[in-house]
Scaffold this motif. Structure first.
Motif, PDB file in Angstrom:
ATOM      1  N   THR A   1       0.834  -1.195   0.000  1.00  0.00           N
ATOM      2  CA  THR A   1       0.000   0.000   0.000  1.00  0.00           C
ATOM      3  C   THR A   1       0.870   1.246   0.000  1.00  0.00           C
ATOM      4  O   THR A   1       1.876   1.310   0.705  1.00  0.00           O
ATOM      5  CB  THR A   1      -0.928   0.019   1.230  1.00  0.00           C
ATOM      6  OG1 THR A   1      -1.819  -1.105   1.168  1.00  0.00           O
ATOM      7  CG2 THR A   1      -1.764   1.300   1.277  1.00  0.00           C
ATOM      8  N   ILE A   2       0.467   2.210  -0.830  1.00  0.00           N
ATOM      9  CA  ILE A   2       1.068   3.545  -0.818  1.00  0.00           C
ATOM     10  C   ILE A   2       0.020   4.492  -0.251  1.00  0.00           C
ATOM     11  O   ILE A   2      -1.104   4.568  -0.773  1.00  0.00           O
ATOM     12  CB  ILE A   2       1.471   4.010  -2.230  1.00  0.00           C
ATOM     13  CG1 ILE A   2       2.541   3.086  -2.816  1.00  0.00           C
ATOM     14  CG2 ILE A   2       1.972   5.451  -2.201  1.00  0.00           C
ATOM     15  CD1 ILE A   2       2.868   3.382  -4.273  1.00  0.00           C
ATOM     16  N   LEU A   3       0.352   5.180   0.817  1.00  0.00           N
ATOM     17  CA  LEU A   3      -0.544   6.170   1.410  1.00  0.00           C
ATOM     18  C   LEU A   3      -0.017   7.560   1.087  1.00  0.00           C
ATOM     19  O   LEU A   3       1.194   7.774   1.028  1.00  0.00           O
ATOM     20  CB  LEU A   3      -0.648   5.984   2.923  1.00  0.00           C
ATOM     21  CG  LEU A   3      -1.139   4.616   3.402  1.00  0.00           C
ATOM     22  CD1 LEU A   3       0.042   3.716   3.755  1.00  0.00           C
ATOM     23  CD2 LEU A   3      -2.067   4.746   4.601  1.00  0.00           C
ATOM     24  N   ILE A   4      -0.937   8.502   0.864  1.00  0.00           N
ATOM     25  CA  ILE A   4      -0.545   9.864   0.515  1.00  0.00           C
ATOM     26  C   ILE A   4      -1.102  10.841   1.533  1.00  0.00           C
ATOM     27  O   ILE A   4      -2.311  10.869   1.800  1.00  0.00           O
ATOM     28  CB  ILE A   4      -1.060  10.248  -0.886  1.00  0.00           C
ATOM     29  CG1 ILE A   4      -0.530   9.270  -1.944  1.00  0.00           C
ATOM     30  CG2 ILE A   4      -0.645  11.680  -1.237  1.00  0.00           C
ATOM     31  CD1 ILE A   4      -1.135   9.478  -3.327  1.00  0.00           C
ATOM     32  N   ALA A   5      -0.207  11.643   2.120  1.00  0.00           N
ATOM     33  CA  ALA A   5      -0.590  12.767   2.975  1.00  0.00           C
ATOM     34  C   ALA A   5      -0.230  14.029   2.212  1.00  0.00           C
ATOM     35  O   ALA A   5       0.930  14.217   1.841  1.00  0.00           O
ATOM     36  CB  ALA A   5       0.154  12.717   4.299  1.00  0.00           C
ATOM     37  N   GLY A   6      -1.226  14.898   1.976  1.00  0.00           N
ATOM     38  CA  GLY A   6      -0.918  16.086   1.194  1.00  0.00           C
ATOM     39  C   GLY A   6      -2.089  17.017   1.044  1.00  0.00           C
ATOM     40  O   GLY A   6      -3.074  16.941   1.790  1.00  0.00           O
ATOM     41  N   ASP A   7      -1.990  17.877   0.049  1.00  0.00           N
ATOM     42  CA  ASP A   7      -2.971  18.950  -0.158  1.00  0.00           C
ATOM     43  C   ASP A   7      -3.716  18.771  -1.468  1.00  0.00           C
ATOM     44  O   ASP A   7      -3.746  17.670  -2.036  1.00  0.00           O
ATOM     45  CB  ASP A   7      -2.256  20.310  -0.096  1.00  0.00           C
ATOM     46  CG  ASP A   7      -1.067  20.379  -1.050  1.00  0.00           C
ATOM     47  OD1 ASP A   7      -1.155  19.844  -2.168  1.00  0.00           O
ATOM     48  OD2 ASP A   7      -0.037  20.983  -0.667  1.00  0.00           O
ATOM     49  N   SER A   8      -4.288  19.864  -1.967  1.00  0.00           N
ATOM     50  CA  SER A   8      -5.145  19.792  -3.151  1.00  0.00           C
ATOM     51  C   SER A   8      -4.416  19.364  -4.413  1.00  0.00           C
ATOM     52  O   SER A   8      -5.036  18.849  -5.349  1.00  0.00           O
ATOM     53  CB  SER A   8      -5.793  21.155  -3.404  1.00  0.00           C
ATOM     54  OG  SER A   8      -4.805  22.161  -3.568  1.00  0.00           O
TER      55      SER A   8
END
Length: 266
Positions: free
Chosen positions: A26-33
């Motif tokens: 799994t690749i998880l992404i924490a970020g913005d628009s």
């Protein structure tokens, strides 16, 4: 259970990737628009996190926690980081890209000065991912479409990018210098052609999401998101992490020269 319900259920189970939730897949992404997923009604606005799904092997899933308007401060304050942490399994990869909103001094709920709060928040993210057995990957903030007098792309977040690079070096955290990669990408496209990579439409284009037109040099069109996802995929491939072997090459979904009209991997 009625027999008529058994076949659809069996079909659903057969079409679900067998190892979609295997630790490390799994690749998880924490970020913005710039990375976030959007409802179809917002098309052509597309985040690179949406298109990154077209760069991985079928047994890899992507959990995109990125949301518009979020900084490291607000991502933590709203409990979004805790929700992401709960999804991490040992070996999973967590992509962390902030900076666009951290510099918004006029909005205290977002403001995270580069050398203090922003740095501290990123350190917490790195620590939490490692405690969970995951692999943190830092990304410098992706470039806006902003060209200088020399017609070369400008770095709009130099202080925040510098902190990301410094922390990556000091904590031995893998780094994708997305700012550098995306500025080079913009330089190749040039000031005029790069408009098609961001949200530039007139009222005459009759885009339902932007009936009055839009001139936005921060958020990506479908083509822009495909190409930025390609930059991120290249970065992941080059890091020689366990997930790197799961990054496809070539990636035909990212070579389109005309919009598909949706975010399918075609």
């Amino acid at each position: 259970m009625k027999r008529s319900l058994l076949v659809p259920l069996a079909a659903l189970l057969l079409t679900t990737p067998a190892h979609a939730t295997r630790p490390g897949n799994t690749i998880l992404i924490a970020g913005d628009s710039t990375a976030a997923d959007y409802a179809p009604a917002r098309y052509p606005q597309t985040g690179w996190g949406t298109m990154l799904r077209c760069a991985v092997s079928p047994d890899v899933r992507i959990l995109n926690h990125a949301r518009g308007g979020r900084s490291t401060r607000s991502f933590l304050a709203e409990g979004r980081w805790d929700a992401l942490r709960a999804d991490i399994m040992p070996g999973d990869t967590v992509l962390i890209q902030f900076g666009h909103n951290d510099q918004t001094r006029a909005k205290p709920e977002r403001w995270a000065p580069a050398q203090t709060d922003y740095r501290d928040n990123l350190l917490r993210f790195i620590r939490d991912v490692r405690i969970a057995g995951g692999v943190p990957v830092l990304l410098t903030p992706v470039a806006r479409r902003n060209f200088g007098p020399d017609k070369r792309a400008i770095a709009d977040y130099p202080e925040w990018s510098a902190v990301v690079r410094d922390l990556a070096a000091k904590t031995a955290t893998p780094l994708i210098d997305l700012e550098a990669r995306s500025r080079a990408w913009l330089d190749r496209a040039g000031p005029d052609a790069s408009k098609s990579l961001y949200l530039h439409y007139s009222a005459q284009d009759s885009i339902p999401a932007f009936p009055k037109g839009v001139s936005d040099d921060t958020h990506f069109s479908e083509l822009g998101a495909r190409q930025v996802a390609d930059l991120v995929a290249d970065g992941l491939k080059s890091l020689a992490l366990p997930i790197s072997a799961k990054i496809a090459d070539p990636r035909p979904a990212f070579t389109r020269t005309t919009p598909l009209g949706r975010t399918d991997c075609q």
